[in-house]
Each structure stands twice: as C-alpha cells, then as structure tokens.
Write a protein that holds these residues in place. Structure first.
Motif, short mmCIF file in Angstrom:
data_model
loop_
_atom_site.label_atom_id
_atom_site.label_comp_id
_atom_site.label_asym_id
_atom_site.label_seq_id
_atom_site.Cartn_x
_atom_site.Cartn_y
_atom_site.Cartn_z
N HIS A 11 0.83 -1.19 0.00
CA HIS A 11 0.00 0.00 0.00
C HIS A 11 0.88 1.25 0.00
CE1 HIS A 11 -3.86 1.89 0.15
NE2 HIS A 11 -3.56 2.59 1.22
N SER A 12 1.60 1.39 -1.06
CA SER A 12 2.54 2.51 -1.23
C SER A 12 2.71 2.66 -2.75
CB SER A 12 3.87 2.14 -0.58
OG SER A 12 4.94 2.64 -1.32
N GLN A 13 2.67 3.90 -3.22
CA GLN A 13 2.59 4.14 -4.67
C GLN A 13 3.67 3.42 -5.46
OE1 GLN A 13 2.49 8.28 -5.67
NE2 GLN A 13 0.61 8.66 -4.55
N ARG A 15 5.97 1.07 -4.61
CA ARG A 15 6.08 -0.38 -4.45
C ARG A 15 4.91 -1.08 -5.16
NH1 ARG A 15 7.89 1.14 0.86
NH2 ARG A 15 5.88 0.64 1.79
N GLN A 47 13.19 0.90 -2.53
CA GLN A 47 11.90 0.17 -2.52
C GLN A 47 12.06 -1.27 -2.98
OE1 GLN A 47 9.80 1.78 -0.81
NE2 GLN A 47 11.06 3.62 -0.98
N THR B 3 6.59 7.59 -2.25
CA THR B 3 6.45 6.23 -1.75
C THR B 3 5.59 6.13 -0.51
OG1 THR B 3 8.43 6.53 -0.46
CG2 THR B 3 8.68 5.52 -2.61
N GLU B 4 5.54 7.17 0.32
CA GLU B 4 4.95 6.99 1.64
C GLU B 4 3.64 7.74 1.82
OE1 GLU B 4 7.92 4.37 2.19
OE2 GLU B 4 6.08 4.62 3.34
N ASP B 5 3.05 8.30 0.76
CA ASP B 5 1.75 8.96 0.89
C ASP B 5 0.70 7.94 1.25
OD1 ASP B 5 2.11 11.28 -1.91
OD2 ASP B 5 2.99 11.22 0.09
#
Lengths: 94, 188
Positions: A11-13, A15, A47, B3-5
C-alpha cells in the motif's frame, strides 16, 4: 479511514507500481521499471530492497556484455501477496 | 512517484491499471514495422540517389510506386497478430490510429506535393519525427524517441540542401530512426 487490512508493503505508490509491472511481465530490468514508474534510481533501489527483504521479489544481478544489468523478478510469495492485496482492496471500494 | 503517501483504494486501483496497461503495451511493442519500413524506405532513398547521381534514368521516382503494393504486407501482418492476441491495449489502439492518420496525411501530401514546391522529403521527415516521437512517448521506449530526433534534424536539413542530397539524408535518418530502434527491440 485506516487501511489496516491492506498489506502496508504494497500500500505505497511506488512499491505497488513495481509489483504491478512485475505481476504482468514476470520480471523486468531496473532501467525499465525506473522508466515506467518515473522514479529516481535511489528511491527505486530502496523500494526494491524492501520488496526483496519481504521475499516478494528476487533481485538478479548480471551482465550484458560488459554492462551490469539488474533484473527484478516476482516470486510466488509476491504473486500471492499482490493477489491478496487486490482482493482486500474490494472491501474498501464503494 | 512518492512512496509513503497514504493512498486511497481508488488510487491503488488506478496505479495497478496504469502500470499493467503500460507493461502489456510495452511487451507487445515489436520490431516488425520498424525493420520492414526501415529497410524498404532506406533502400528506395539510396536507390533514388544512385539513379539520379549516376545514371540517365529520367524518372527514378517511379520506384516509389512500389510502396502502394508494399503496404499490403504490414496490413496482413497486423491482421494476423490481432487474431493471435485480440485484446489490444489502449496504447496499442491509440498507436494504430496515430499511424493510420499519418499514412492518410502522408499520401495526401504526396498527391499534392506540386503545391508545396516538391519539398516532400522535408515534410515526410518532419511528419515522421512527430509520429515517432508520440509513438515512442506512448510506449515509453527511448530508442524510438531518440530516433524521432534524427527525423527532425533530417527534415530541417532537407529544406536546406539540394534535392539530390535529400535522399541520402533521408536514408540515413531511416537507419537511425527506424532500423536501429527496430534491431534494439528485436534483441529485447
């Protein structure tokens, strides 16, 4: 609204984008993944490391002639995790 | 891409769809059209140059009429490919439309080239630069994008040099813009 049931690793763009590419292609070179995701090399490396530590992907380092080539390949664990993630997403959709 | 949004589920689905679409399209990008037209057109360009420069052939441009027939092979190839993989991605469909439009406009310019001072090589090179750039961008494949630069430079050069040398410039542009990306794709 929390998304506790969703795998935090996926749940990370970036990855999620990487895993989507690999679930479709099976494997892809670092440069291809970078191009498709628009990520920086440093960020993508970090990542990919996280995904590899979780055994979702395998990183294979090789050479093409004298040029080093890094390839990421999805594992069965990774495929399973991706499938579970997509199923879990449905619970959150209206 | 951050990555962390915290992502909403709809965003997750959008990312998955987009990456799957891009990957599928990229995997299906194949070298046939680049190699086929690369060889056909570069041979025609270099042959035209040789006929103009070294022979007394009065109408060397008639060899270009062969392209009217040579269109059939790529069309048949695409039909067979479509039968084997009927579900084309959105990018593949858009790319098909782009090259269809290119072909129609190309033949229109050829038909009316007497209206544009016969600067048809320059026009074709610039049109090809545009279409190749868009196509390469859609598939996110850099060799094709770089190839479009070769066509762009060739187009400008064709406006500036005598007609005879246009055929050499165009032949070289085809090698850089079609054949090299085509062989790189084939090696993938």
């Amino acid at each position: 609204m929390g998304f506790e049931a969703l795998d935090p690793l996926l749940h990370s763009q970036l990855r999620l984008a990487v895993m989507s590419i690999l679930v479709t292609a099976g494997s892809a070179e670092f440069t291809d993944i970078k191009e498709k995701t628009g990520a920086t090399a440093g960020n993508l490396s970090v990542q990919l490391d996280k995904l590899e530590k979780a055994s979702y992907i395998e990183i294979i380092k090789g050479f093409r002639g004298k040029r080093p080539v890094t390839t990421a390949k999805i594992t069965d664990t990774g495929k399973q995790a991706f499938g579970n993630y997509v199923k879990a997403l449905r619970d959150y959709l209206p | 891409m951050k990555t962390e949004d915290v992502m909403q589920p709809e965003e997750s689905l959008a990312i998955i769809s987009e990456m799957v679409e891009r990957t599928k399209s990229n995997l299906r990008l194949n070298s046939f059209h680049f190699l086929y037209w690369g060889w056909v057109i570069s041979i025609l360009h270099f042959t035209t140059y040789v006929l103009l420069a070294y022979t007394d052939v009065t109408h060397p441009f008639y060899i270009w009429l062969s392209t009217l027939v040579l269109w059939i092979i790529p069309i048949v190839y695409e039909r067979n490919r479509h039968k084997a993989k009927p579900s084309r991605t959105y990018i593949q469909k858009a790319n098909g439309r782009l090259w269809l439009g290119y072909g129609i406009i190309l033949f229109t310019f050829i038909f009316f080239q007497h209206k544009i001072n016969f600067e048809i090589n320059a026009v074709i090179m610039l049109m090809t630069a545009f279409a190749t750039f868009v196509s390469g961008s859609m598939f996110r494949y850099k060799p094709i994008i770089y190839g479009s630069i070769a066509f762009f430079v060739a187009g400008i050069a064709c406006f500036l040099v005598p007609t005879l040398y246009e055929f050499l410039i165009c032949g070289a542009a085809i090698i850089l813009g079609y054949l090299i990306p085509g062989y790189l794709l084939k090696r993938r």
